[in-house]
Design a protein around this motif. Sequence first.
Motif, PDB file in Angstrom:
ATOM      1  N   LYS A   1       9.223  16.176  43.011  1.00 18.59           N
ATOM      2  CA  LYS A   1       8.786  16.196  41.610  1.00 18.59           C
ATOM      3  C   LYS A   1       9.987  15.773  40.774  1.00 18.59           C
ATOM      4  O   LYS A   1      11.087  16.301  40.961  1.00 18.59           O
ATOM      5  N   TYR A   2       9.794  14.839  39.884  1.00 17.53           N
ATOM      6  CA  TYR A   2      10.855  14.285  39.045  1.00 17.53           C
ATOM      7  C   TYR A   2      11.936  13.585  39.865  1.00 17.53           C
ATOM      8  O   TYR A   2      13.007  13.295  39.359  1.00 17.53           O
ATOM      9  N   GLY A   3      11.713  13.365  41.132  1.00 22.26           N
ATOM     10  CA  GLY A   3      12.666  12.665  41.971  1.00 22.26           C
ATOM     11  C   GLY A   3      13.745  13.523  42.586  1.00 22.26           C
ATOM     12  O   GLY A   3      14.521  13.050  43.405  1.00 22.26           O
ATOM     13  N   PHE A   4      13.844  14.808  42.223  1.00 21.57           N
ATOM     14  CA  PHE A   4      14.920  15.631  42.768  1.00 21.57           C
ATOM     15  C   PHE A   4      14.536  17.096  43.020  1.00 21.57           C
ATOM     16  O   PHE A   4      15.359  17.870  43.474  1.00 21.57           O
ATOM     17  N   VAL A   5      13.308  17.482  42.759  1.00 21.01           N
ATOM     18  CA  VAL A   5      12.867  18.855  43.014  1.00 21.01           C
ATOM     19  C   VAL A   5      11.809  18.828  44.121  1.00 21.01           C
ATOM     20  O   VAL A   5      10.765  18.202  43.972  1.00 21.01           O
ATOM     21  N   ALA A   6      12.103  19.509  45.245  1.00 17.62           N
ATOM     22  CA  ALA A   6      11.149  19.581  46.351  1.00 17.62           C
ATOM     23  C   ALA A   6      10.088  20.634  46.021  1.00 17.62           C
ATOM     24  O   ALA A   6      10.414  21.754  45.653  1.00 17.62           O
ATOM     25  N   VAL A   7       8.817  20.235  46.135  1.00 18.05           N
ATOM     26  CA  VAL A   7       7.702  21.123  45.810  1.00 18.05           C
ATOM     27  C   VAL A   7       6.731  21.141  46.981  1.00 18.05           C
ATOM     28  O   VAL A   7       6.368  20.097  47.519  1.00 18.05           O
TER      29      VAL A   7
ATOM     30  N   THR B   1      -3.828  28.220  45.465  1.00 21.09           N
ATOM     31  CA  THR B   1      -2.459  28.682  45.297  1.00 21.09           C
ATOM     32  C   THR B   1      -1.710  27.746  44.355  1.00 21.09           C
ATOM     33  O   THR B   1      -2.044  26.564  44.235  1.00 21.09           O
ATOM     34  N   GLU B   2      -0.687  28.293  43.706  1.00 25.79           N
ATOM     35  CA  GLU B   2       0.170  27.507  42.827  1.00 25.79           C
ATOM     36  C   GLU B   2       1.146  26.691  43.672  1.00 25.79           C
ATOM     37  O   GLU B   2       1.477  27.076  44.795  1.00 25.79           O
ATOM     38  N   ASP B   3       1.628  25.570  43.103  1.00 21.15           N
ATOM     39  CA  ASP B   3       2.671  24.805  43.761  1.00 21.15           C
ATOM     40  C   ASP B   3       3.946  25.642  43.802  1.00 21.15           C
ATOM     41  O   ASP B   3       4.261  26.364  42.857  1.00 21.15           O
ATOM     42  N   LYS B   4       4.697  25.550  44.906  1.00 22.55           N
ATOM     43  CA  LYS B   4       5.895  26.365  45.086  1.00 22.55           C
ATOM     44  C   LYS B   4       7.121  25.455  45.084  1.00 22.55           C
ATOM     45  O   LYS B   4       7.222  24.558  45.934  1.00 22.55           O
ATOM     46  N   GLU B   5       8.037  25.662  44.131  1.00 19.76           N
ATOM     47  CA  GLU B   5       9.266  24.876  44.083  1.00 19.76           C
ATOM     48  C   GLU B   5      10.220  25.381  45.155  1.00 19.76           C
ATOM     49  O   GLU B   5      10.525  26.556  45.222  1.00 19.76           O
ATOM     50  N   LEU B   6      10.707  24.452  45.998  1.00 19.98           N
ATOM     51  CA  LEU B   6      11.588  24.810  47.098  1.00 19.98           C
ATOM     52  C   LEU B   6      13.060  24.675  46.738  1.00 19.98           C
ATOM     53  O   LEU B   6      13.911  25.230  47.410  1.00 19.98           O
TER      54      LEU B   6
END
Length: 77
Positions: free
Chosen positions: A18-24, A64-69
């Motif tokens: 997400k946004y090129g740098f956040v793993a979701v 379920t909601e998306d989970k930011e890793l």
Amino acid sequence: MFKGIARKPVSKKKVYLKYGFVAVEQSCHCCPGCGHVLNAGPEYQPKYCDQCGQKISFSGVEWTEDKELGFVGEECV
């Protein structure tokens, strides 16, 4: 299987940037007949697969909601 009999979608988890740098981590639902990813969510559940015509039943599916890793890549200096 007959396409007229409603079947539950297959739930799969996938990771995207997400946004090129956040793993979701995201849960997506696929057609049990052809494996095509269904455009479904808590507000919209299609009754049929748009690719093969398989009847889909979302009864009992938990959303379920998306989970930011976390962040991916080099740290900002």
